[in-house]
Design a protein around this motif. Structure first.
Motif, PDB file in Angstrom:
ATOM      1  N   MET A   1     -12.531   7.655   7.299  1.00  0.00           N
ATOM      2  CA  MET A   1     -11.796   7.200   6.228  1.00  0.00           C
ATOM      3  C   MET A   1     -11.610   6.797   4.779  1.00  0.00           C
ATOM      4  SD  MET A   1     -11.523   3.838   6.539  1.00  0.00           S
ATOM      5  CE  MET A   1     -11.894   2.390   8.645  1.00  0.00           C
ATOM      6  N   GLY A   2     -10.907   7.195   4.105  1.00  0.00           N
ATOM      7  CA  GLY A   2     -10.798   7.981   3.091  1.00  0.00           C
ATOM      8  C   GLY A   2      -9.932   6.181   2.073  1.00  0.00           C
ATOM      9  N   LYS A   3     -10.472   6.320   1.397  1.00  0.00           N
ATOM     10  CA  LYS A   3      -9.684   5.533   0.031  1.00  0.00           C
ATOM     11  C   LYS A   3      -8.669   6.023  -0.751  1.00  0.00           C
ATOM     12  CE  LYS A   3     -14.257   3.088  -1.842  1.00  0.00           C
ATOM     13  NZ  LYS A   3     -13.621   2.181  -1.826  1.00  0.00           N
ATOM     14  N   TYR A   4      -8.108   5.036  -1.161  1.00  0.00           N
ATOM     15  CA  TYR A   4      -6.631   5.514  -1.551  1.00  0.00           C
ATOM     16  C   TYR A   4      -5.937   4.487  -2.460  1.00  0.00           C
ATOM     17  CZ  TYR A   4      -5.652   7.975   2.710  1.00  0.00           C
ATOM     18  OH  TYR A   4      -6.627   9.315   3.566  1.00  0.00           O
ATOM     19  N   LYS A   5      -4.923   4.570  -3.481  1.00  0.00           N
ATOM     20  CA  LYS A   5      -4.562   3.717  -4.353  1.00  0.00           C
ATOM     21  C   LYS A   5      -2.859   3.024  -4.835  1.00  0.00           C
ATOM     22  CE  LYS A   5      -5.583   2.484  -9.357  1.00  0.00           C
ATOM     23  NZ  LYS A   5      -5.609   3.186 -10.628  1.00  0.00           N
ATOM     24  N   VAL A   6      -2.908   1.692  -4.549  1.00  0.00           N
ATOM     25  CA  VAL A   6      -1.561   1.223  -4.183  1.00  0.00           C
ATOM     26  C   VAL A   6      -0.765   1.779  -5.289  1.00  0.00           C
ATOM     27  CG1 VAL A   6      -0.483  -0.010  -3.512  1.00  0.00           C
ATOM     28  CG2 VAL A   6      -2.329  -0.495  -2.347  1.00  0.00           C
ATOM     29  N   ALA A   7       0.055   3.079  -5.484  1.00  0.00           N
ATOM     30  CA  ALA A   7       1.262   2.957  -6.433  1.00  0.00           C
ATOM     31  C   ALA A   7       2.423   2.178  -6.647  1.00  0.00           C
ATOM     32  CB  ALA A   7       1.726   4.333  -6.444  1.00  0.00           C
ATOM     33  N   LYS A   8       2.827   1.890  -5.171  1.00  0.00           N
ATOM     34  CA  LYS A   8       4.010   0.165  -5.421  1.00  0.00           C
ATOM     35  C   LYS A   8       3.606  -0.321  -4.427  1.00  0.00           C
ATOM     36  CE  LYS A   8       7.412   4.643  -5.345  1.00  0.00           C
ATOM     37  NZ  LYS A   8       8.168   5.238  -4.953  1.00  0.00           N
ATOM     38  N   VAL A   9       3.878  -1.626  -4.814  1.00  0.00           N
ATOM     39  CA  VAL A   9       3.554  -2.762  -3.919  1.00  0.00           C
ATOM     40  C   VAL A   9       4.627  -2.913  -3.030  1.00  0.00           C
ATOM     41  CG1 VAL A   9       3.418  -5.072  -3.876  1.00  0.00           C
ATOM     42  CG2 VAL A   9       2.917  -4.744  -5.938  1.00  0.00           C
ATOM     43  N   PHE A  10       3.829  -3.331  -1.499  1.00  0.00           N
ATOM     44  CA  PHE A  10       4.234  -3.273  -0.669  1.00  0.00           C
ATOM     45  C   PHE A  10       3.069  -3.599   0.712  1.00  0.00           C
ATOM     46  CE2 PHE A  10       0.952  -0.298   0.327  1.00  0.00           C
ATOM     47  CZ  PHE A  10       0.090  -0.084   2.079  1.00  0.00           C
ATOM     48  N   ILE A  11       3.923  -4.656   1.721  1.00  0.00           N
ATOM     49  CA  ILE A  11       3.179  -5.523   2.981  1.00  0.00           C
ATOM     50  C   ILE A  11       3.388  -4.911   3.679  1.00  0.00           C
ATOM     51  CG2 ILE A  11       3.830  -7.927   4.294  1.00  0.00           C
ATOM     52  CD1 ILE A  11       5.898  -8.305   1.585  1.00  0.00           C
ATOM     53  N   ASP A  12       1.987  -4.457   4.123  1.00  0.00           N
ATOM     54  CA  ASP A  12       1.812  -4.521   5.850  1.00  0.00           C
ATOM     55  C   ASP A  12       1.857  -5.083   6.684  1.00  0.00           C
ATOM     56  OD1 ASP A  12       0.171  -3.394   8.167  1.00  0.00           O
ATOM     57  OD2 ASP A  12      -1.530  -2.984   6.653  1.00  0.00           O
ATOM     58  N   VAL A  13       2.844  -4.459   7.511  1.00  0.00           N
ATOM     59  CA  VAL A  13       3.779  -5.022   9.483  1.00  0.00           C
ATOM     60  C   VAL A  13       2.599  -5.483   9.760  1.00  0.00           C
ATOM     61  CG1 VAL A  13       5.699  -3.338   7.968  1.00  0.00           C
ATOM     62  CG2 VAL A  13       4.302  -2.856   9.846  1.00  0.00           C
ATOM     63  N   HIS A  14       1.563  -4.741   9.979  1.00  0.00           N
ATOM     64  CA  HIS A  14       0.749  -5.283  11.284  1.00  0.00           C
ATOM     65  C   HIS A  14       0.157  -6.124  10.940  1.00  0.00           C
ATOM     66  CE1 HIS A  14       0.840  -2.090  13.569  1.00  0.00           C
ATOM     67  NE2 HIS A  14       0.849  -1.161  12.299  1.00  0.00           N
ATOM     68  N   THR A  15      -1.178  -5.953   9.142  1.00  0.00           N
ATOM     69  CA  THR A  15      -1.580  -7.035   8.489  1.00  0.00           C
ATOM     70  C   THR A  15      -0.470  -8.601   7.972  1.00  0.00           C
ATOM     71  OG1 THR A  15      -1.868  -6.535   7.181  1.00  0.00           O
ATOM     72  CG2 THR A  15      -3.477  -5.980   8.790  1.00  0.00           C
ATOM     73  N   LYS A  16       0.234  -8.464   7.725  1.00  0.00           N
ATOM     74  CA  LYS A  16       0.845  -9.016   6.760  1.00  0.00           C
ATOM     75  C   LYS A  16       0.398  -9.131   5.185  1.00  0.00           C
ATOM     76  CE  LYS A  16       4.631 -10.295   9.942  1.00  0.00           C
ATOM     77  NZ  LYS A  16       4.768  -9.053  11.059  1.00  0.00           N
ATOM     78  N   GLU A  17      -0.271  -8.388   4.886  1.00  0.00           N
ATOM     79  CA  GLU A  17      -0.892  -8.184   3.902  1.00  0.00           C
ATOM     80  C   GLU A  17      -0.235  -7.739   3.115  1.00  0.00           C
ATOM     81  OE1 GLU A  17      -5.129  -7.153   1.804  1.00  0.00           O
ATOM     82  OE2 GLU A  17      -5.175  -6.625   4.053  1.00  0.00           O
ATOM     83  N   THR A  18       0.097  -8.135   1.385  1.00  0.00           N
ATOM     84  CA  THR A  18       0.594  -7.959  -0.004  1.00  0.00           C
ATOM     85  C   THR A  18      -0.391  -6.606  -0.466  1.00  0.00           C
ATOM     86  OG1 THR A  18       2.009  -9.651   0.360  1.00  0.00           O
ATOM     87  CG2 THR A  18       2.002  -8.566  -1.806  1.00  0.00           C
ATOM     88  N   TYR A  19       0.100  -5.761  -0.725  1.00  0.00           N
ATOM     89  CA  TYR A  19      -1.079  -4.883  -1.427  1.00  0.00           C
ATOM     90  C   TYR A  19      -0.670  -4.294  -2.965  1.00  0.00           C
ATOM     91  CZ  TYR A  19      -3.105  -3.165   2.976  1.00  0.00           C
ATOM     92  OH  TYR A  19      -4.397  -3.436   3.725  1.00  0.00           O
ATOM     93  N   LYS A  20      -1.394  -4.603  -3.613  1.00  0.00           N
ATOM     94  CA  LYS A  20      -0.805  -4.877  -5.139  1.00  0.00           C
ATOM     95  C   LYS A  20      -0.862  -4.087  -5.819  1.00  0.00           C
ATOM     96  CE  LYS A  20      -1.208  -9.892  -5.600  1.00  0.00           C
ATOM     97  NZ  LYS A  20      -1.512 -11.210  -6.271  1.00  0.00           N
TER      98      LYS A  20
END
Length: 68
Positions: A1-20
């Motif tokens: 597992m790796g840690k990632y920081k969200v650079a641009k808002v997007f919606i996960d197509v699988h979970t429908k979760e919005t990442y900010k």
């Protein structure tokens, strides 16, 4: 597992979760690659890997004083 920081808002197509922007998420390499590939059409660069710095462990110092 790796840690990632969200650079641009997007919606996960699988979970429908919005990442900010600024949110930190854990992903395995395959899932990261899938997200990056899916978002290439929108300019890419949605996730940035977070480098985990290894903590330096201090070794105990030996005393030069002799007992006795």
């Amino acid at each position: 597992m790796g840690k990632y920081k969200v650079a641009k808002v997007f919606i996960d197509v699988h979970t429908k979760e919005t990442y900010k922007v600024g949110q930190e998420i854990d992903l395995n390499k395959e899932r990261f690659d899938e997200i990056e590939k899916n978002l290439e059409a929108f300019g890419g660069g949605f996730l940035e890997p977070i480098k985990i710095e290894e903590k330096q462990v201090k070794k105990p110092t030996k005393s030069t004083k002799k007992k006795g």
